[in-house]
Design a protein around this motif. Structure first.
Motif, mmCIF file in Angstrom:
data_model
loop_
_atom_site.group_PDB
_atom_site.id
_atom_site.type_symbol
_atom_site.label_atom_id
_atom_site.label_comp_id
_atom_site.label_asym_id
_atom_site.label_seq_id
_atom_site.Cartn_x
_atom_site.Cartn_y
_atom_site.Cartn_z
ATOM 1 N N VAL A 120 51.047 22.237 38.006
ATOM 2 C CA VAL A 120 51.349 22.114 39.429
ATOM 3 C C VAL A 120 51.037 23.445 40.096
ATOM 4 N N ALA A 121 50.462 23.398 41.294
ATOM 5 C CA ALA A 121 50.171 24.610 42.057
ATOM 6 C C ALA A 121 50.413 24.328 43.530
ATOM 7 N N ALA A 122 50.448 25.392 44.326
ATOM 8 C CA ALA A 122 50.655 25.237 45.770
ATOM 9 C C ALA A 122 49.910 26.337 46.508
ATOM 10 N N ASP A 123 49.391 25.982 47.688
ATOM 11 C CA ASP A 123 48.892 26.993 48.614
ATOM 12 C C ASP A 123 49.724 26.886 49.886
ATOM 13 N N TYR A 125 49.404 20.684 44.522
ATOM 14 C CA TYR A 125 48.386 20.089 43.664
ATOM 15 C C TYR A 125 49.044 19.752 42.322
ATOM 16 N N VAL A 126 48.839 18.543 41.856
ATOM 17 C CA VAL A 126 49.445 18.077 40.612
ATOM 18 C C VAL A 126 48.332 17.533 39.724
ATOM 19 N N SER A 127 48.237 18.063 38.511
ATOM 20 C CA SER A 127 47.158 17.653 37.620
ATOM 21 C C SER A 127 47.702 17.058 36.334
ATOM 22 N N GLY A 128 47.125 15.941 35.935
ATOM 23 C CA GLY A 128 47.359 15.423 34.597
ATOM 24 C C GLY A 128 46.617 16.269 33.574
ATOM 25 N N SER A 129 46.963 16.110 32.320
ATOM 26 C CA SER A 129 46.338 16.911 31.267
ATOM 27 C C SER A 129 44.869 16.568 31.064
ATOM 28 N N SER A 189 46.138 10.084 32.688
ATOM 29 C CA SER A 189 46.195 11.548 32.738
ATOM 30 C C SER A 189 44.996 12.153 33.450
ATOM 31 N N HIS A 190 43.999 11.334 33.779
ATOM 32 C CA HIS A 190 42.774 11.832 34.401
ATOM 33 C C HIS A 190 42.922 11.820 35.924
ATOM 34 N N ARG A 191 43.894 12.580 36.403
ATOM 35 C CA ARG A 191 44.172 12.590 37.842
ATOM 36 C C ARG A 191 44.446 14.006 38.322
ATOM 37 N N LEU A 192 44.003 14.266 39.553
ATOM 38 C CA LEU A 192 44.383 15.467 40.283
ATOM 39 C C LEU A 192 44.803 15.011 41.672
ATOM 40 N N VAL A 193 46.065 15.236 42.008
ATOM 41 C CA VAL A 193 46.649 14.729 43.251
ATOM 42 C C VAL A 193 46.930 15.898 44.183
ATOM 43 N N ARG A 194 46.612 15.716 45.466
ATOM 44 C CA ARG A 194 46.936 16.712 46.493
ATOM 45 C C ARG A 194 47.923 16.106 47.474
ATOM 46 N N ILE A 195 49.038 16.824 47.733
ATOM 47 C CA ILE A 195 50.112 16.335 48.590
ATOM 48 C C ILE A 195 50.372 17.361 49.687
ATOM 49 N N GLU A 213 46.060 12.711 48.509
ATOM 50 C CA GLU A 213 44.667 12.510 48.123
ATOM 51 C C GLU A 213 44.590 12.389 46.608
ATOM 52 N N ASP A 214 43.979 11.317 46.133
ATOM 53 C CA ASP A 214 43.995 11.020 44.705
ATOM 54 C C ASP A 214 42.708 10.295 44.330
ATOM 55 N N GLY A 215 41.593 11.034 44.356
ATOM 56 C CA GLY A 215 40.337 10.399 44.008
ATOM 57 C C GLY A 215 39.320 11.379 43.465
ATOM 58 N N PHE A 216 39.805 12.517 42.994
ATOM 59 C CA PHE A 216 38.912 13.583 42.562
ATOM 60 C C PHE A 216 38.547 13.414 41.098
ATOM 61 N N ASP A 217 37.268 13.429 40.788
ATOM 62 C CA ASP A 217 36.778 13.353 39.418
ATOM 63 C C ASP A 217 36.525 14.773 38.925
ATOM 64 N N ILE A 218 37.385 15.234 38.033
ATOM 65 C CA ILE A 218 37.334 16.629 37.623
ATOM 66 C C ILE A 218 36.071 16.960 36.837
ATOM 67 N N THR A 219 35.413 15.954 36.279
ATOM 68 C CA THR A 219 34.199 16.232 35.522
ATOM 69 C C THR A 219 33.086 16.757 36.425
ATOM 70 N N ASN A 220 33.218 16.555 37.758
ATOM 71 C CA ASN A 220 32.207 17.064 38.685
ATOM 72 C C ASN A 220 32.139 18.585 38.701
#
Length: 301
Positions: free
Chosen positions: A49-52, A57-61, A75-81, A102-109
């Motif tokens: 978890v991180a914040a600006d 920002y919340v990330s699965g493993s 677990s393949h999720r990165l969420v922004r709140i 926001e919950d649609g980011f593909d981290i492999t990019n």
């Protein structure tokens, strides 16, 4: 700070739930209202978890399950709140749902080819599976620290290891495609990797502990001076701030193994020619997660 306490978002590694806590050096309080990050049967395996100044920002493993190497798509999720910086609380609609999620980011990019190839592999050095454990928002970017894979540090005089940190942009949208860059390679002790991260002035604090082989190699804290112009092909030395030993914090009535997995910065101050950080360390295996308050000191070179 709200009423003398920091407001932090904490997320559970089981299910898909988060809550805010108010914490200072003396006490902490968990907000009763749960923040729903997914359906009841979702196993997000949240590890970072991180914040600006505007978003959590919340990330699965992004890792396969440890015991049987089963794929865990949850677990393949990165969420922004989005949150209110004056209260630290997530912004809600009139119906109580999150206002801006926001919950649609593909981290492999944003992964280099070698790290992308480790996604979906079994955890541990034999397979070299992918496993996010730490994340920090720093200077307009997100930095992700990996517990696995790691690689041998071929420049080290003795047995050394490099742990990987990769990055992604945060604006204007996480869904926006971001060019993949080679990861940073951070020098760590053999058998260790990154277990959490926290932003401070000038860089990022690293909580270092056992890699995915789970050897008894201990824990430590280091400071990484982030430099985007650094040569990413060369291992980077972080500043060692000392070992972390919480064995005496274990309570016989309810605690099991004390495994530090989370770190929050409560304060920082100048001390002589260096810096002093007061940290809250959260541990898996402790019945309430800890937290234990420790001081870490960074002396000027």
């Amino acid at each position: 700070m709200v009423d003398g306490k920091h407001i932090c978002l904490v997320a559970f590694d089981e299910g898909a739930e988060a809550r805010t806590i108010a914490i200072n050096e003396a006490e902490y309080e968990v907000r009763k209202k749960s923040i729903d990050l997914g359906t009841d049967d979702t196993e997000m395996d949240t590890e970072a978890v991180a914040a600006d100044g505007a978003f959590y920002y919340v990330s699965g493993s992004h890792a396969d399950k440890r015991d049987h190497c089963e794929v865990n798509e949850g677990s393949h999720r990165l969420v922004r709140i989005a949150y209110d910086p004056t209260t630290g609380l997530p912004l809600l609609k009139s119906n109580g749902k999150l206002k801006d999620l926001e919950d649609g980011f593909d981290i492999t990019n944003v992964l280099s080819d070698d790290l992308r190839g480790s996604v979906g592999k079994c955890l541990g050095s034999d397979e070299g599976g992918f496993d996010i454990e730490g994340m920090a928002a720093y200077d307009g970017r997100l930095y992700f620290g990996l517990r696995g894979p790691t690689a041998p540090d071929e420049t080290a005089a003795g047995a050394g290891t490099v742990a990987y940190v990769f990055e992604a942009g945060t604006s204007p949208s996480l869904v926006t495609q971001d060019n993949a860059r080679d990861p940073f390679r951070i020098c760590v002790a053999s058998g260790r990797a990154i277990r959490d991260m926290a932003s401070v002035d000038g860089g990022i604090l690293l909580l270092l502990g056992p890699d995915d082989d789970n050897r008894d190699v201990g824990w430590s804290i280091a400071f990484w001076e982030v430099d985007e112009s650094a040569d990413r092909a060369s291992p980077i030395d972080a500043v060692d701030l000392g070992s972390l030993d919480l064995s005496e914090a274990k309570r016989a009535d309810c605690d099991q193994d004390v495994k530090p997995e989370g770190m929050a910065v409560l304060s920082s101050r100048s001390e002589g020619t260096g810096k002093a950080y007061r940290l809250a360390i959260f541990s898996d295996g402790m019945c309430d997660g800890g937290p234990v308050i420790v001081d870490a000191f960074q002396t000027a070179p």
